[in-house]
Design a protein around this motif. Structure first.
Motif, PDB file in Angstrom:
ATOM      1  N   TRP A 151       0.751  -1.346   0.098  1.00 14.28           N
ATOM      2  CA  TRP A 151       0.169   0.024   0.048  1.00 14.28           C
ATOM      3  C   TRP A 151       0.810   1.183  -0.050  1.00 14.28           C
ATOM      4  N   VAL A 152       2.061   1.245   0.766  1.00 17.48           N
ATOM      5  CA  VAL A 152       3.003   2.222   0.803  1.00 17.48           C
ATOM      6  C   VAL A 152       3.454   2.714  -0.470  1.00 17.48           C
ATOM      7  N   VAL A 153       3.796   1.685  -1.199  1.00 14.92           N
ATOM      8  CA  VAL A 153       4.395   1.925  -2.576  1.00 14.92           C
ATOM      9  C   VAL A 153       3.342   2.440  -3.385  1.00 14.92           C
ATOM     10  N   ILE A 154       2.213   1.739  -3.537  1.00 15.54           N
ATOM     11  CA  ILE A 154       1.132   2.420  -4.362  1.00 15.54           C
ATOM     12  C   ILE A 154       0.693   3.636  -4.165  1.00 15.54           C
ATOM     13  N   ALA A 155       0.683   3.825  -2.991  1.00 14.04           N
ATOM     14  CA  ALA A 155       0.217   5.293  -2.525  1.00 14.04           C
ATOM     15  C   ALA A 155       0.990   6.294  -2.709  1.00 14.04           C
ATOM     16  N   SER A 156       2.520   6.163  -2.642  1.00 12.49           N
ATOM     17  CA  SER A 156       3.326   6.930  -2.997  1.00 12.49           C
ATOM     18  C   SER A 156       3.753   7.401  -4.350  1.00 12.49           C
ATOM     19  N   LEU A 157       3.377   6.128  -5.200  1.00 12.94           N
ATOM     20  CA  LEU A 157       3.689   6.697  -6.341  1.00 12.94           C
ATOM     21  C   LEU A 157       2.423   7.219  -7.109  1.00 12.94           C
ATOM     22  N   GLY A 158       1.235   7.011  -6.381  1.00 12.73           N
ATOM     23  CA  GLY A 158       0.035   7.818  -6.942  1.00 12.73           C
ATOM     24  C   GLY A 158       0.135   9.053  -6.531  1.00 12.73           C
ATOM     25  N   VAL A 159       0.540   9.423  -5.377  1.00 13.16           N
ATOM     26  CA  VAL A 159       0.903  11.060  -5.101  1.00 13.16           C
ATOM     27  C   VAL A 159       2.011  11.650  -5.933  1.00 13.16           C
ATOM     28  N   CYS A 160       2.845  11.082  -6.006  1.00 17.45           N
ATOM     29  CA  CYS A 160       4.051  11.549  -6.683  1.00 17.45           C
ATOM     30  C   CYS A 160       3.733  11.714  -8.264  1.00 17.45           C
ATOM     31  N   LEU A 161       3.205  10.821  -8.804  1.00 16.89           N
ATOM     32  CA  LEU A 161       2.551  11.130 -10.234  1.00 16.89           C
ATOM     33  C   LEU A 161       1.700  12.024 -10.393  1.00 16.89           C
ATOM     34  N   GLY A 162       0.677  12.082  -9.510  1.00  9.25           N
ATOM     35  CA  GLY A 162      -0.406  13.067  -9.521  1.00  9.25           C
ATOM     36  C   GLY A 162       0.094  14.507  -9.228  1.00  9.25           C
ATOM     37  N   THR A 163       1.161  14.583  -8.622  1.00  9.41           N
ATOM     38  CA  THR A 163       1.718  15.964  -8.171  1.00  9.41           C
ATOM     39  C   THR A 163       2.516  16.428  -9.356  1.00  9.41           C
ATOM     40  N   TRP A 164       3.169  15.467 -10.006  1.00  8.75           N
ATOM     41  CA  TRP A 164       4.041  15.933 -11.276  1.00  8.75           C
ATOM     42  C   TRP A 164       2.997  16.103 -12.499  1.00  8.75           C
ATOM     43  N   PHE A 165       1.951  15.457 -12.463  1.00  7.11           N
ATOM     44  CA  PHE A 165       0.940  15.792 -13.650  1.00  7.11           C
ATOM     45  C   PHE A 165       0.430  17.204 -13.449  1.00  7.11           C
ATOM     46  N   LEU A 166       0.020  17.437 -12.005  1.00  8.47           N
ATOM     47  CA  LEU A 166      -0.654  18.922 -11.767  1.00  8.47           C
ATOM     48  C   LEU A 166       0.286  20.050 -12.102  1.00  8.47           C
ATOM     49  N   ILE A 167       1.481  19.868 -11.698  1.00 12.55           N
ATOM     50  CA  ILE A 167       2.436  20.860 -12.134  1.00 12.55           C
ATOM     51  C   ILE A 167       2.917  21.013 -13.337  1.00 12.55           C
ATOM     52  N   GLU A 168       3.077  19.910 -14.093  1.00 12.22           N
ATOM     53  CA  GLU A 168       3.599  19.936 -15.301  1.00 12.22           C
ATOM     54  C   GLU A 168       2.709  19.930 -16.619  1.00 12.22           C
ATOM     55  N   ARG A 169       1.331  19.470 -16.364  1.00 14.78           N
ATOM     56  CA  ARG A 169       0.593  19.163 -17.309  1.00 14.78           C
ATOM     57  C   ARG A 169      -0.792  19.960 -17.298  1.00 14.78           C
ATOM     58  N   THR A 170      -0.967  20.719 -16.116  1.00 14.31           N
ATOM     59  CA  THR A 170      -2.169  21.577 -16.281  1.00 14.31           C
ATOM     60  C   THR A 170      -1.938  22.996 -16.254  1.00 14.31           C
ATOM     61  N   ARG A 171      -3.254  23.597 -16.363  1.00 18.87           N
ATOM     62  CA  ARG A 171      -3.012  25.231 -16.339  1.00 18.87           C
ATOM     63  C   ARG A 171      -2.623  25.633 -15.071  1.00 18.87           C
ATOM     64  N   LEU A 172      -2.969  25.274 -14.198  1.00 22.13           N
ATOM     65  CA  LEU A 172      -2.779  25.710 -12.450  1.00 22.13           C
ATOM     66  C   LEU A 172      -1.186  25.379 -12.260  1.00 22.13           C
ATOM     67  N   GLY A 173      -0.604  24.319 -12.998  1.00 15.62           N
ATOM     68  CA  GLY A 173       0.745  24.214 -13.012  1.00 15.62           C
ATOM     69  C   GLY A 173       1.436  25.206 -13.827  1.00 15.62           C
ATOM     70  N   ALA A 174       0.905  25.718 -15.013  1.00 22.29           N
ATOM     71  CA  ALA A 174       1.420  26.429 -16.090  1.00 22.29           C
ATOM     72  C   ALA A 174       1.632  27.927 -15.139  1.00 22.29           C
ATOM     73  N   TYR A 175       0.331  28.226 -14.512  1.00 19.65           N
ATOM     74  CA  TYR A 175       0.530  29.296 -13.834  1.00 19.65           C
ATOM     75  C   TYR A 175       1.500  29.482 -12.710  1.00 19.65           C
ATOM     76  N   LEU A 176       1.604  28.454 -11.883  1.00 18.15           N
ATOM     77  CA  LEU A 176       2.602  28.420 -10.945  1.00 18.15           C
ATOM     78  C   LEU A 176       4.152  28.393 -11.539  1.00 18.15           C
ATOM     79  N   ARG A 177       4.396  28.062 -12.478  1.00 17.86           N
ATOM     80  CA  ARG A 177       5.552  28.113 -13.229  1.00 17.86           C
ATOM     81  C   ARG A 177       5.938  29.423 -13.557  1.00 17.86           C
ATOM     82  N   ALA A 178       4.965  29.949 -14.253  1.00 18.45           N
ATOM     83  CA  ALA A 178       5.078  31.332 -14.909  1.00 18.45           C
ATOM     84  C   ALA A 178       5.314  32.386 -13.558  1.00 18.45           C
ATOM     85  N   ALA A 179       4.626  32.074 -12.484  1.00 20.57           N
ATOM     86  CA  ALA A 179       4.773  32.979 -11.511  1.00 20.57           C
ATOM     87  C   ALA A 179       6.089  33.187 -10.931  1.00 20.57           C
TER      88      ALA A 179
END
Length: 295
Positions: A151-179
């Motif tokens: 469970w630890v491995v699955i949950a950690s991978l899910g959180v890590c990949l979700g965070t990466w997707f949010l920052i690198e592949r969404t409009r919100l992430g684009a705003y953060l990087r631009a800021a």
């Protein structure tokens, strides 16, 4: 079957342990990378936030009878809110000066947190039970896989990949990087940059607390659990590239596996192999494996 005199079961067991450790390295280094990459703050209090997250889970169970699943939601919220308070009161004054001041401030905050928790809970470890739903192990034929570690491995991978997707592949992430690149221009488009920065720091702190709750049933909860881990996590961030989200995830998991293999074949080197790799990487690629060279 054996490899170099090591049984397959022992080898796979150490690889599993390395994967679990690597999952914690990835989650903690992810929070550090988010905070440094987007805010430029070297958050040395990250280990203390990880420790506080574990203690929130412990206290919520012992004092209030709250389950592990509630603690998974409660600890990140509380520690994230604490991070927001710290950012608003202290860190916001340091963004335009040398990053060393932010490192010294967060290091001092980490020492204060450790001292307060040592005064309250002592230095002996506290035990947190594995949740009933995840107790036991699954027979894979060649080894027994503890359900909680899976469970630890699955949950950690899910959180890590979700965070990466949010920052690198969404409009919100684009705003953060631009800021981070041009806050005045982003502010001109009607985006409240200070609030975005505040929430980003709080989210990075929440990631550390989430890792603490996941670790609570695996290790003993002590006030020093964060300081014992943070140096290795900083090494992971440096190897992956300061501020690189993907670098933190890949490097954290990879180094955990390498550390596990080292414990099998040459246990004496298991405590220094991460730093040896860091030295080699810095000599070959000073910006880290996934980092960008400064212009």
């Amino acid at each position: 079957m054996t490899f170099f005199g090591i049984s397959t079961q022992a080898l796979l067991g150490q690889l599993l342990l390395g994967l679990v450790n690597g999952s914690f390295y990835a989650m903690l280094s992810l929070g550090l990378a988010v905070i440094f990459g987007l805010l430029g703050i070297v958050n040395f209090a990250h280990g203390a936030l990880y420790m506080i997250g574990a203690f929130v889970a412990f206290v919520s169970l012992e004092s209030f009878g709250l389950s592990y699943w509630l603690a998974l939601a409660l600890a990140p919220l509380l520690v994230g809110a604490l991070g927001i308070v710290v950012e608003r009161l202290l860190l916001k004054h340091l963004y335009k000066i040398d990053p060393m001041y932010g490192l010294l401030l967060t290091f001092g905050l980490a020492l204060i947190a450790e001292g307060l928790f040592r005064e309250r809970f002592g230095v002996s470890g506290q035990q947190y039970p594995v949740p009933e739903l995840l107790q036991g192990a699954t027979d894979l034929g060649f080894m027994m896989l503890p359900n909680y570690r899976a469970w630890v491995v699955i949950a950690s991978l899910g959180v890590c990949l979700g965070t990466w997707f949010l920052i690198e592949r969404t409009r919100l992430g684009a705003y953060l990087r631009a800021a981070t690149e041009n806050p005045a221009l982003v502010q001109a488009f009607g985006i409240n940059v200070p609030v975005m920065v505040m929430l980003t720091y709080g989210a990075g702190c929440a990631l550390a607390a989430l890792a603490g709750v996941l670790a609570a049933p695996v290790i003993q909860i002590t006030p020093l659990m964060g300081s014992n881990l943070i140096i290795v996590v900083f090494a992971v961030v440096v190897i992956g590239g300061m501020g690189s989200i993907l670098g933190s995830i890949v490097t954290g998991i990879g180094l955990g596996l390498i550390e596990g293999l080292t414990k099998v074949f040459y246990p004496q080197a298991s405590s220094v192999v991460v730093f040896l790799i860091m030295a080699i990487v810095l000599m070959v690629k000073p910006a880290g494996l996934f980092g960008k060279e400064a212009r």
